[in-house]
Design a protein around this motif. Sequence first.
Motif, short mmCIF file in Angstrom:
data_model
loop_
_atom_site.label_atom_id
_atom_site.label_comp_id
_atom_site.label_asym_id
_atom_site.label_seq_id
_atom_site.Cartn_x
_atom_site.Cartn_y
_atom_site.Cartn_z
N UNK A 1 0.82 -1.20 0.00
CA UNK A 1 0.00 0.00 0.00
C UNK A 1 0.86 1.27 0.00
N UNK A 2 2.15 1.12 0.23
CA UNK A 2 3.08 2.25 0.24
C UNK A 2 3.05 2.99 -1.09
N UNK A 3 2.87 2.24 -2.18
CA UNK A 3 2.83 2.84 -3.51
C UNK A 3 1.69 3.84 -3.62
N UNK A 4 0.56 3.57 -2.97
CA UNK A 4 -0.60 4.46 -3.02
C UNK A 4 -0.52 5.57 -1.97
N UNK A 5 0.25 5.34 -0.94
CA UNK A 5 0.28 6.26 0.19
C UNK A 5 1.03 7.56 -0.12
N UNK A 6 2.13 7.47 -0.83
CA UNK A 6 2.93 8.66 -1.15
C UNK A 6 2.14 9.66 -1.99
N UNK A 7 1.51 9.24 -3.10
CA UNK A 7 0.71 10.23 -3.86
C UNK A 7 -0.45 10.79 -3.04
N UNK A 8 -1.03 9.98 -2.17
CA UNK A 8 -2.12 10.46 -1.34
C UNK A 8 -1.65 11.57 -0.40
N UNK A 9 -0.53 11.37 0.26
CA UNK A 9 0.01 12.39 1.16
C UNK A 9 0.42 13.65 0.40
N UNK A 10 0.98 13.48 -0.81
CA UNK A 10 1.34 14.64 -1.61
C UNK A 10 0.09 15.41 -2.04
N UNK A 11 -0.97 14.69 -2.41
CA UNK A 11 -2.21 15.36 -2.80
C UNK A 11 -2.80 16.13 -1.62
N UNK A 12 -2.76 15.54 -0.43
CA UNK A 12 -3.26 16.24 0.76
C UNK A 12 -2.44 17.50 1.01
N UNK A 13 -1.14 17.42 0.84
CA UNK A 13 -0.27 18.58 1.06
C UNK A 13 -0.60 19.70 0.08
N UNK A 14 -0.81 19.34 -1.18
CA UNK A 14 -1.13 20.35 -2.20
C UNK A 14 -2.49 20.97 -1.91
N UNK A 15 -3.47 20.14 -1.56
CA UNK A 15 -4.81 20.66 -1.28
C UNK A 15 -4.84 21.55 -0.04
N UNK A 16 -3.97 21.30 0.92
CA UNK A 16 -3.91 22.14 2.12
C UNK A 16 -3.48 23.57 1.76
N UNK A 17 -2.69 23.71 0.72
CA UNK A 17 -2.23 25.05 0.30
C UNK A 17 -3.40 25.90 -0.19
#
Length: 114
Positions: free
Chosen positions: A90-106
């Motif tokens: 699931x690590x493969x899916x986790x990195x893009x998810x965390x990056x998407x959350x970071x971008x959306x927080x901006x």
Amino acid sequence: KSQISNLKFLVSMRRHAVGLIAVLLLSGAVALWVWPPGERGWPGLEAALWRVGAVMAVLWLAYPDLRRWPGWLLAAAPAALVIVAIKPRRFVYLIPLLLAIAVLQKFRKPKSKR
């Protein structure tokens, strides 16, 4: 004023401690690489020393920036570690998810105070 200077001293000492630990771990890895013992199990220890020493060196470099982490990341990081520990693929899916959350927080609008 002395409390502020003490706090700065402690923060700088923590960074020095992280750097010292990195140097010690990497020195141990180099020692095992140069003078390998003949017994079993040492290659695993050497690999662990290389990896953990490298991570500690990166933490030492990033230490000032780590103090400014966003709150959501502090909550998401342990959850991500648990997910990766249970299901490593699931690590493969986790990195893009965390990056998407970071971008959306901006782009998130700040809450208005009432």
